[in-house]
Design a protein around this motif. Structure first.
Motif, PDB file in Angstrom:
ATOM      1  N   PRO A 122       8.978   0.984   2.996  1.00 32.80           N
ATOM      2  CA  PRO A 122       7.989  -0.069   2.754  1.00 32.80           C
ATOM      3  C   PRO A 122       6.547   0.411   2.820  1.00 32.80           C
ATOM      4  CG  PRO A 122       9.746  -0.897   4.146  1.00 32.80           C
ATOM      5  CD  PRO A 122       9.987   0.580   3.991  1.00 32.80           C
ATOM      6  N   GLU A 123       6.249   1.326   3.724  1.00 34.99           N
ATOM      7  CA  GLU A 123       4.861   1.761   3.892  1.00 34.99           C
ATOM      8  C   GLU A 123       4.389   2.663   2.750  1.00 34.99           C
ATOM      9  OE1 GLU A 123       7.363   4.322   6.833  1.00 34.99           O
ATOM     10  OE2 GLU A 123       7.397   2.320   5.939  1.00 34.99           O
ATOM     11  N   HIS A 124       5.312   3.132   1.928  1.00 33.99           N
ATOM     12  CA  HIS A 124       4.956   4.012   0.818  1.00 33.99           C
ATOM     13  C   HIS A 124       5.176   3.369  -0.550  1.00 33.99           C
ATOM     14  CE1 HIS A 124       6.036   7.484   3.773  1.00 33.99           C
ATOM     15  NE2 HIS A 124       4.809   7.048   3.958  1.00 33.99           N
ATOM     16  N   PHE A 125       6.006   2.335  -0.608  1.00 29.09           N
ATOM     17  CA  PHE A 125       6.412   1.788  -1.900  1.00 29.09           C
ATOM     18  C   PHE A 125       5.240   1.194  -2.674  1.00 29.09           C
ATOM     19  CE2 PHE A 125       8.042  -1.283  -4.902  1.00 29.09           C
ATOM     20  CZ  PHE A 125       9.110  -0.606  -5.483  1.00 29.09           C
ATOM     21  N   ASP A 126       4.339   0.493  -2.004  1.00 27.36           N
ATOM     22  CA  ASP A 126       3.221  -0.131  -2.715  1.00 27.36           C
ATOM     23  C   ASP A 126       2.380   0.904  -3.451  1.00 27.36           C
ATOM     24  OD1 ASP A 126       4.148  -2.479  -1.692  1.00 27.36           O
ATOM     25  OD2 ASP A 126       2.421  -2.879  -0.397  1.00 27.36           O
ATOM     26  N   ASP A 127       2.134   2.040  -2.798  1.00 20.54           N
ATOM     27  CA  ASP A 127       1.346   3.099  -3.428  1.00 20.54           C
ATOM     28  C   ASP A 127       2.085   3.650  -4.643  1.00 20.54           C
ATOM     29  OD1 ASP A 127      -0.784   5.138  -3.571  1.00 20.54           O
ATOM     30  OD2 ASP A 127       0.795   6.513  -2.943  1.00 20.54           O
ATOM     31  N   PHE A 128       3.393   3.887  -4.489  1.00 18.64           N
ATOM     32  CA  PHE A 128       4.214   4.341  -5.611  1.00 18.64           C
ATOM     33  C   PHE A 128       4.162   3.348  -6.763  1.00 18.64           C
ATOM     34  CE2 PHE A 128       8.597   3.208  -7.107  1.00 18.64           C
ATOM     35  CZ  PHE A 128       8.674   4.118  -8.154  1.00 18.64           C
ATOM     36  N   PHE A 129       4.285   2.065  -6.449  1.00 21.02           N
ATOM     37  CA  PHE A 129       4.284   1.040  -7.487  1.00 21.02           C
ATOM     38  C   PHE A 129       2.946   0.986  -8.213  1.00 21.02           C
ATOM     39  CE2 PHE A 129       3.735  -3.217  -9.176  1.00 21.02           C
ATOM     40  CZ  PHE A 129       4.953  -3.451  -9.799  1.00 21.02           C
ATOM     41  N   ASP A 130       1.860   0.965  -7.457  1.00 22.76           N
ATOM     42  CA  ASP A 130       0.530   0.852  -8.068  1.00 22.76           C
ATOM     43  C   ASP A 130       0.219   2.041  -8.966  1.00 22.76           C
ATOM     44  OD1 ASP A 130       0.257  -1.487  -6.669  1.00 22.76           O
ATOM     45  OD2 ASP A 130      -1.076  -0.675  -5.137  1.00 22.76           O
ATOM     46  N   ARG A 131       0.544   3.246  -8.516  1.00 20.94           N
ATOM     47  CA  ARG A 131       0.293   4.424  -9.338  1.00 20.94           C
ATOM     48  C   ARG A 131       1.154   4.404 -10.596  1.00 20.94           C
ATOM     49  NH1 ARG A 131      -0.982   9.743  -5.722  1.00 20.94           N
ATOM     50  NH2 ARG A 131      -1.915   8.729  -3.913  1.00 20.94           N
ATOM     51  N   THR A 164      11.854  -4.266 -11.938  1.00 20.78           N
ATOM     52  CA  THR A 164      10.718  -4.713 -11.133  1.00 20.78           C
ATOM     53  C   THR A 164       9.411  -4.455 -11.869  1.00 20.78           C
ATOM     54  OG1 THR A 164      11.912  -4.327  -9.070  1.00 20.78           O
ATOM     55  CG2 THR A 164       9.515  -4.400  -8.927  1.00 20.78           C
ATOM     56  N   PHE A 165       9.292  -3.279 -12.461  1.00 19.77           N
ATOM     57  CA  PHE A 165       8.093  -2.950 -13.244  1.00 19.77           C
ATOM     58  C   PHE A 165       8.021  -3.795 -14.513  1.00 19.77           C
ATOM     59  CE2 PHE A 165       8.731   0.953 -10.779  1.00 19.77           C
ATOM     60  CZ  PHE A 165       7.443   1.175 -10.306  1.00 19.77           C
ATOM     61  N   GLY A 166       9.168  -4.000 -15.172  1.00 23.03           N
ATOM     62  CA  GLY A 166       9.179  -4.765 -16.412  1.00 23.03           C
ATOM     63  C   GLY A 166       8.667  -6.174 -16.232  1.00 23.03           C
ATOM     64  N   PHE A 167       9.142  -6.860 -15.212  1.00 25.43           N
ATOM     65  CA  PHE A 167       8.680  -8.226 -14.959  1.00 25.43           C
ATOM     66  C   PHE A 167       7.199  -8.246 -14.602  1.00 25.43           C
ATOM     67  CE2 PHE A 167      13.204  -9.451 -14.465  1.00 25.43           C
ATOM     68  CZ  PHE A 167      13.186 -10.587 -15.251  1.00 25.43           C
ATOM     69  N   LYS A 192       6.488  -9.851  -1.510  1.00 28.09           N
ATOM     70  CA  LYS A 192       5.724  -8.749  -2.090  1.00 28.09           C
ATOM     71  C   LYS A 192       5.230  -9.118  -3.485  1.00 28.09           C
ATOM     72  CE  LYS A 192       5.746  -5.236   0.834  1.00 28.09           C
ATOM     73  NZ  LYS A 192       4.508  -4.549   1.245  1.00 28.09           N
ATOM     74  N   TYR A 193       4.011  -8.708  -3.817  1.00 33.23           N
ATOM     75  CA  TYR A 193       3.409  -9.047  -5.097  1.00 33.23           C
ATOM     76  C   TYR A 193       4.173  -8.463  -6.270  1.00 33.23           C
ATOM     77  CZ  TYR A 193       1.529  -4.285  -4.957  1.00 33.23           C
ATOM     78  OH  TYR A 193       1.404  -2.917  -4.885  1.00 33.23           O
ATOM     79  N   HIS A 194       4.902  -7.361  -6.052  1.00 29.41           N
ATOM     80  CA  HIS A 194       5.579  -6.713  -7.163  1.00 29.41           C
ATOM     81  C   HIS A 194       7.020  -7.188  -7.355  1.00 29.41           C
ATOM     82  CE1 HIS A 194       6.978  -4.429  -3.743  1.00 29.41           C
ATOM     83  NE2 HIS A 194       5.794  -3.839  -3.587  1.00 29.41           N
ATOM     84  N   SER A 195       7.536  -8.034  -6.480  1.00 25.74           N
ATOM     85  CA  SER A 195       8.916  -8.487  -6.610  1.00 25.74           C
ATOM     86  C   SER A 195       9.101  -9.340  -7.862  1.00 25.74           C
ATOM     87  CB  SER A 195       9.333  -9.297  -5.380  1.00 25.74           C
ATOM     88  OG  SER A 195       9.379  -8.471  -4.238  1.00 25.74           O
TER      89      SER A 195
END
Length: 263
Positions: A122-131, A164-167, A192-195
């Motif tokens: 969880p502490e790393h996923f947001d950074d991975f998602f945003d990049r 998740t990225f597609g939506f 989470k904002y990306h869900s």
């Protein structure tokens, strides 16, 4: 390997998007370009671009994306559930170009600085998602301005986590005409904002094909059923197969035919 070729294409924000083609070869009778895409002076996104047979007019294209433990290379490999090469062949035969790229921290994406991090914590996923979203938008900016691609017939295709990225991309104005989402989860228990459950309100007129598995060991039936039933769009189709998260190749041809009919 061929000498790199650099082409400059202006982005919609006034900066310039570069494509560096390091190799051009044949892939099962189709043209394949190994490339890196990105603005001048910045790290570029590794891509495989597969072209259908010659056309006098711009062709539709699909942004092809991989799952959590995969890479763009899956789109040029055959005979496995995550081996998107089977689906890529069907898309190309239907006259649809395939633009596959690596999510951040995956495959050949050398912009990564892992430092021992697990991107799925969880502490790393947001950074991975945003990049990764930044990388996806970079590739989309390039594709929209390529005169050989028809930006009015643009689709998204992805497996598992790619949903998740597609939506998120569709909900934030990417402009996809259709999406093929294989075994996506809903994230409906998440704030989470990306869900995906939080990215269903602004999908516009996108058509969605959801391919789900009745024995999915990662995504319970009630979760993928909830996702399909709560997507507020008129043109949505659900294919289900009696398999686990590893879909059988039976889905490939009907999925490609579904997408062709919408592009």
């Amino acid at each position: 390997m061929q000498k790199p070729i650099c082409c400059q294409i202006p982005s919609s924000h006034g900066s310039r998007i570069l494509i560096e083609i390091t190799e051009t070869k044949e892939w099962f009778g189709f043209k394949m370009e190994v490339a890196r895409i990105g603005p001048s002076g910045e790290n570029r996104v590794p891509c495989h671009i597969l072209w259908p047979n010659e056309s006098d007019t711009p062709v539709p294209f699909v942004l092809a994306t991989h799952g959590a433990t995969s890479s763009k290379h899956e789109w040029t490999e055959l005979d496995g559930y995550t081996k998107g090469g089977n689906l890529a062949q069907q898309y190309l035969s239907a006259g649809i170009a395939v633009v596959a790229f690596d999510w951040h921290f995956h495959g050949d994406n050398d912009t990564r600085e892992l430092n021992g991090r697990n991107v799925f914590l969880p502490e790393h996923f947001d950074d991975f998602f945003d990049r990764s979203v930044l990388d996806a938008n970079t590739v989309l900016h390039w594709a929209r301005q390529n005169p050989s691609l028809d930006s009015t017939r643009m689709a998204f295709s992805g497996y598992s986590l790619a949903g998740t990225f597609g939506f998120w991309l569709a909900n934030h104005g990417a402009g996809f005409k259709a999406m093929v989402l294989c075994v996506p989860g809903s994230g409906r228990q998440s704030d989470k904002y990306h869900s995906p459950c939080n990215n269903l309100g602004n999908l516009g007129k996108v058509s969605i094909l959801q391919v789900s598995a009745k024995q999915d060991e990662y995504i319970p039936t009630e979760e993928w059923n909830w996702l399909f039933n709560n997507a507020p769009i008129s043109d949505k189709t659900l294919f289900t197969y009696p398999s686990g998260h590893s879909l059988p190749l039976d889905y490939v041809q009907p999925a490609a035919e579904w997408l062709k009919a919408r592009l």
